[in-house]
Design an enzyme around this catalytic site. Structure first.
Site, mmCIF file in Angstrom:
data_model
loop_
_atom_site.group_PDB
_atom_site.id
_atom_site.type_symbol
_atom_site.label_atom_id
_atom_site.label_comp_id
_atom_site.label_asym_id
_atom_site.label_seq_id
_atom_site.Cartn_x
_atom_site.Cartn_y
_atom_site.Cartn_z
ATOM 1 C CD GLU A 1 -1.390 -0.399 3.628
ATOM 2 O OE1 GLU A 1 -2.588 -0.186 3.397
ATOM 3 O OE2 GLU A 1 -0.972 -0.742 4.738
ATOM 4 C CD GLU B 1 -5.330 3.974 8.747
ATOM 5 O OE1 GLU B 1 -4.854 4.247 7.621
ATOM 6 O OE2 GLU B 1 -4.980 2.991 9.397
HETATM 7 C C1 LIG Z 1 2.553 -0.148 -2.555
HETATM 8 C C2 LIG Z 1 3.923 -0.357 -3.044
HETATM 9 O O1 LIG Z 1 4.250 0.122 -4.100
HETATM 10 N N1 LIG Z 1 4.729 -1.073 -2.279
HETATM 11 C C3 LIG Z 1 6.105 -1.285 -2.672
HETATM 12 C C4 LIG Z 1 7.039 -0.402 -1.890
HETATM 13 O O2 LIG Z 1 8.382 -0.646 -2.277
HETATM 14 C C5 LIG Z 1 8.823 -1.980 -2.142
HETATM 15 C C6 LIG Z 1 10.282 -2.050 -2.530
HETATM 16 O O3 LIG Z 1 10.449 -1.795 -3.907
HETATM 17 C C7 LIG Z 1 7.941 -2.936 -2.943
HETATM 18 O O4 LIG Z 1 8.344 -4.266 -2.720
HETATM 19 C C8 LIG Z 1 6.485 -2.739 -2.530
HETATM 20 O O5 LIG Z 1 5.644 -3.547 -3.307
#
Ligand SMILES: CC(=O)N[C@H]1CO[C@H](CO)[C@@H](O)[C@@H]1O
Ligand SMILES: *[C@@H]1O[C@H](CO)[C@@H](O)[C@H](O)[C@H]1NC(C)=O
Ligand SMILES: CC(=O)N[C@H]1CO[C@H](CO)[C@@H](O)[C@@H]1O
Length: 218
Positions: free
Chosen positions: A116, A202
């Site tokens: 998220e 939130e």
């Molecule tokens: C919501 C999102 O984009 N989460 C990412 C944040 O960064 C990390 C590292 O690159 C990702 O693994 C997550 O999916």
């Protein structure tokens, strides 16, 4: 106008527990927001309302166009907001007020199974990057933003942009954030698979109220 209310005060009283801010930010689970208690379309906007069912009460009300209001009392964790089902690099303008005791987040928010993203415009007592890994600093829309990742476990990573000049009204050029993530090794693009993109209010571990109007340039 339709309102959704959850009231868990009676249960809390029955078991003799004083409604207290028992929710630690670290307790937030992956299931958060994955099965909203209420969501749908209202006046052309997607809306979402969820509580963790663990105490307190909250009422969410859809209003005209992109406006919503929400109140919460001694809530464990409550999320709400209006926006769009399809996430996009929009310029998002929000106008409103938040009055809260304890903790709250006002953010442009995307949710996906992989993680998220909060572009956090206003918040209460807890800075979520204090428990995270700093990625860098972005200047956008008149303020510096602290960028960090927070690992929630089970490979579920939150990406945060935390505005240093807190506000409850303004415009967020979201592409500045999404481009920054891409150029700083946050390999997952929040736009690639987000289930929705909203201006989220939130509340957790406290009481408050908010009235927010959402709109976008494109
Ligand atoms: C919501 C999102 O984009 N989460 C990412 C944040 O960064 C990390 C590292 O690159 C990702 O693994 C997550 O999916
Ligand atoms: C969003 O804002 C940026 C920066 O102000 C601007 O260059 C761009 O044209 C805007 N996009 C839309 C769709 O209005
Ligand atoms: C008030 C209520 O029913 N809350 C439920 C919302 O959905 C979550 C699951 O995502 C449940 O854990 C809550 O109890």
């Amino acid at each position: 106008m339709i309102s959704f209310t959850v009231a868990l005060v009676a249960l809390t009283a029955a078991i003799g527990v004083v409604a207290a801010p028992v929710n630690d930010p670290a307790d937030i689970t992956i299931s958060k927001r994955s099965s909203p208690n209420s969501s749908g379309t209202n006046n052309g906007f997607f809306y979402q309302f969820w509580t963790d069912g663990a105490g307190g009460s909250a009422t969410y009300t859809n209003k005209d166009a992109g406006e919503y209001s929400v109140t919460w009392t001694q809530i464990s964790d409550m999320t709400s907001g209006k926006g769009w089902k399809n996430a996009a690099p929009r310029n998002i303008t929000f106008t409103g007020t938040v009055n809260a005791q304890g903790n709250f987040y006002l953010a442009v928010y995307t949710w996906s199974q992989k993680g998220e993203n909060y572009i956090l415009e206003n918040y209460g007592t807890y800075n979520p990057c204090s428990g995270g890994k700093t990625v860098g600093t972005l200047t956008s829309d008149g303020s510096a933003y602290q960028i960090c990742t927070v690992d929630r476990g089970n490979n579920y990573i939150q990406n945060w942009s935390i505005r240093q000049q807190k506000r409850s009204s303004g415009t967020v050029t979201t592409s500045n954030h999404y481009n920054f993530y891409q150029s700083h090794g946050l390999t997952h693009n929040p736009l690639s698979d987000a289930a929705y993109q909203i201006v989220s209010t939130e509340g957790y571990g406290g009481s408050g109220s908010a009235d927010i109007v959402v709109k976008a340039d494109a």
